[in-house]
Design an enzyme around this catalytic site. Structure first.
Site, PDB file in Angstrom:
ATOM      1  CG  ASP A 159      14.883  24.800  -8.991  1.00 25.50           C
ATOM      2  OD1 ASP A 159      13.809  25.436  -8.834  1.00 25.50           O
ATOM      3  OD2 ASP A 159      15.871  25.272  -9.584  1.00 25.50           O
ATOM      4  CG  ASN A 218       4.799  28.068   0.835  1.00 24.22           C
ATOM      5  OD1 ASN A 218       4.326  29.140   1.223  1.00 24.22           O
ATOM      6  ND2 ASN A 218       6.030  27.674   1.140  1.00 24.22           N
ATOM      7  CE1 TYR A 272       6.490  36.928  -3.616  1.00 19.92           C
ATOM      8  CE2 TYR A 272       5.421  39.051  -3.265  1.00 19.92           C
ATOM      9  CZ  TYR A 272       5.618  37.735  -2.892  1.00 19.92           C
ATOM     10  OH  TYR A 272       4.943  37.232  -1.817  1.00 19.92           O
ATOM     11  CE  LYS A 304       3.574  34.821  -4.007  1.00 18.28           C
ATOM     12  NZ  LYS A 304       3.286  33.456  -3.520  1.00 18.28           N
TER      13      LYS A 304
END
Lengths: 245, 487
Positions: A50, A77, A142, A146
């Site tokens: 993890d 990734n 998210y 990013k």
């Protein structure tokens, strides 16, 4: 080369690990769940990890070093994309997403750089997204993660480029994929993985700090003044490079 | 760090590295204390004068802050890390002139075996200087066509050029790391030829990020040093103390200590630099830049000390011309605006277009010792290098003579000087703890030991009584080996 791909339990990561291994490289696939399943029938080394937990990342890289050797290429990734409206998101949930997407990427880069700095060579490709520029609805954590990843790459280039010109960092936006995190009818991850593999295995120092979308290089925007200066000084216009699938 | 050390060496540059190596190879247990970081062996960092952030500079092994020279900030090309400035040097290892050492307390013959030993350890390759004494050197690489053309022209002008002496092993993958750290076991410097072999004996230990703040001692006996490590100041005792923090820092360290006494106020005085006279020449032949050619016909003119002339190792491509133009602009108040700064690109580009690729040469004009040119003590800023340095009339006169002679030496190669004003080379400081027989005008005795102290030595360019007119590194290494043997 010895390559680590994170988030390799499914989707793009799984396809990337398989694609890079099929090109004759020794690949370690890091994933939380189903990682043994994802690497079945291949030479890829499954490593349960993890990435949000720095201790697990350290242990995973130690295992990769022991089984394969010093890490030469890292594909960052691993990411999660919980769909939560900002009025439904909690501070804890927000930070948990950052811990995977941003913290995990840093922890893995930091471990890989330990090997890369020792040799003065290495390649890190970070999987990015357009989500930071035009955030999707119900994706605040998210989108932030990013955007932060792109900043992280620039910050690492600022710290490393002049000292280790052989350590080459790029960001790659694979496009909208037909994966669990993407949309139905999106791009086949196996196709994107071919571009990603080419980019990850390409170590030319001129790639340092570059940004890629699908199979094309995205050149930094040049303002009017910049273009004028280029003209006056006779500097040629840069041409975006392409990746072979 | 605690332990039973036979010697403590302050600084891991060319001087400290070579002294530590000599001490350790003699069988002594040596502790080396370095202010800078350990760094990574694979780094290829260029010494970047434009980088201002002190943290980023320390991480890269650069001296963190600008010098304060008579109130003005000067970013000097100084290292701070393993190898010190030599980690970034161009590996030019030239012997001082044979005629005389000009004010040194011993004849050149006494230094010769140490120079030879330094040349052997630094694996110096080069061509015999036709005007110098015989030296056992490794063969240099073949000069390229541009260098051959320059040498032929210099010979036709009555000069005696030779291929410079350099400490590059030229292993596979060698990129002649001029001005940057060498990632291979190739460039020979204070790290690769000093610290690393010292550590390999198993008797030396290097502690980085350890800043020595004071020398401890009483009467004629040094007791050790006080060092700041991890925010804590600890006393470290050793029967031998060797200071090699460099000519700008060793005197600061002595001044910051309450001991040893400096009754004649000599510590820090007689600071010397080289005055760089940079000239562009056009051999009419293209080729890769190289630091290959030098000559020593201009060491003394009319009884006056001048210096050697040598390739700078870079070509005058657009970037260098721009840098020179901006250097001139920086001295003029009206030119400090952003627009003028950017506009300098155009003439630089034009010059490059018109003139093609020029080779740059530099004359290293010897500086003479003046007591008022000195490193100062600034108790308010103990970590900062504060100096006073004036270009004297005498120096300007010799500059004019030297430049005329250089122009003559390069005639036929269209020489153009890139600097008009005096350009002190802050990478070549020396003389601030000079050796001498008379304690009233010197700090060290002829063996490199502080006058009146039994066990405190200096092994850096501070010991130079004269600045020699050649690159200082080989002489620093030789003196450090000599101290390492005697201490």
């Amino acid at each position: 080369m010895i390559v680590v791909v994170t988030g390799a339990g499914s989707g793009l990561g799984r396809a990337l690990a398989r694609e890079i291994a099929s090109r004759g490289h020794r690949v370690a696939a890091l994933g939380r769940a189903r990682i043994e399943e994802a690497t079945e029938g291949t030479d890829v080394l499954p490593v349960r990890c993890d990435v949000a937990d720095p201790a697990q990342v350290r242990a995973a890289f130690a295992a990769v070093r022991e089984r394969l050797g010093p890490v030469e290429v890292l594909v960052n990734n691993a990411a999660v994309h919980p769909r939560r409206d900002v009025l439904e998101e909690t501070a804890e949930g927000f930070m948990a997403t950052l811990a995977v997407n941003l913290g995990g990427a840093f922890a893995c880069a930091r471990e890989a750089l330990e090997d890369m700095a020792r040799r003065g060579e290495g390649r890190i490709v970070t999987v990015g997204s357009f989500a930071d520029l035009s955030p999707l609805p119900a994706s605040s954590a998210y989108a932030v993660s990013k955007g932060a990843l792109r900043t992280l790459s620039r910050a690492m280039v600022a710290d490393l480029a002049d000292r280790f010109p052989g350590i080459v960092l790029s960001d790659w936006m694979p496009g909208i994929l037909a994966t669990r995190m993407g949309v139905e009818g999106g791009l086949d991850p196996a196709v994107a993985a071919r571009w990603g593999a080419t980019l990850a295995l390409w170590r030319d120092p001129s790639l340092n700090g570059t940004l890629w979308e699908m199979d094309r290089e995205v050149l930094p925007p040049r303002g009017l003044k910049g273009r004028l200066a280029d003209r006056l000084l006779g500097r040629g216009r840069r041409v975006a490079r392409r990746l072979d699938g | 760090m605690d332990g039973d050390w036979d010697a403590v060496v302050v600084g891991a540059g060319m001087g400290g590295g070579m002294a530590a190596r000599a001490l350790a190879e003699r069988g002594l247990r040596v502790l080396v204390l370095e202010k800078g970081r350990a760094g990574w062996r694979a780094e290829e960092t260029h010494l970047d004068a434009g980088l201002a952030d002190p943290v980023a500079r320390l991480v890269r092994g650069f001296w963190p802050e600008p010098l304060l020279v008579d109130g003005a900030e000067v970013m000097a090309p100084l290292g701070c890390g393993v190898g010190g400035s030599s980690a970034f040097y161009a590996a030019t290892l030239e012997r001082p002139g044979v005629a005389d050492l000009g004010g040194w307390p011993f004849p050149c013959a006494e230094l010769r075996p140490w120079l030879e030993r330094a040349e052997a350890l630094l694996e110096v390759a080069g061509e015999q200087d036709p005007l110098g004494e015989p030296a056992a050197l490794r063969p240099p690489p073949e000069p390229g066509p541009a260098d051959r053309a320059i040498m032929a022209r210099l010979r036709a002008n009555g000069m005696h050029p030779y291929l410079l002496h350099a400490g590059l092993r030229r292993v596979a993958g060698c990129r002649s790391c001029l001005g940057r750290k060498c990632p291979l076991a190739c460039k020979m410097d204070g790290r690769s030829a000093g610290i690393e072999p010292a550590l390999a004996t198993g008797r030396a230990r290097l502690v980085t990020e350890a800043e020595v703040v004071r020398v401890l001692g009483e009467g004629a006996e040094a007791a050790g040093v006080e060092v700041r490590v991890g925010g804590e100041v600890v006393a470290l005792r050793a029967p031998r103390v060797v200071l090699a923090a460099g000519a700008l820092s060793t005197p600061r360290l002595l001044m910051a200590s309450d001991w040893p006494p400096d009754p004649h106020g000599q510590v820090g005085r007689h600071l010397m630099l080289h005055l760089n006279e940079t000239v562009a020449v056009w051999p009419g032949v293209e080729g890769d830049p190289s630091k290959a050619v030098g000559f020593r016909d201009l060491m003394v003119i009319g009884g006056e000390r001048m210096g050697m002339v040598q390739a700078l190792g870079v070509d005058a491509r657009e970037g260098e011309i721009l840098h020179a133009l901006r250097g001139r602009l920086a001295r003029r108040a009206w030119a400090r605006g952003r627009l003028v700064w950017e506009a300098a690109r155009l003439p630089a580009r034009l010059a490059h277009r018109l003139l093609g690729t020029a080779r740059l040469f530099v004359g290293l004009l010897e500086d003479l010792p003046h007591p008022d040119n000195r490193v100062l003590r600034d108790p308010a800023r103990p970590g900062r290098i504060v100096v006073s340095y004036r270009v004297t009339e005498e120096l300007e006169r010799r500059r004019a003579t030297f430049r005329r002679a250089m122009r003559q030496a390069f005639r036929g190669l269209r020489p153009v000087f890139l600097n008009r004003e005096a350009e002190p080379n802050w990478g070549h400081p020396c003389g601030t703890t000079r050796m001498g027989d008379d304690p009233r005008v010197s700090v060290l005795d002829a063996s490199g030991r502080v006058h009146g102290v039994r066990n405190l030595w200096v092994a850096d360019a501070g010991a130079f009584p004269a600045s020699l007119g050649v690159n200082p590194s080989l002489t620093i290494a030789a003196l450090a080996l000599r101290v390492g043997e005697a201490a």
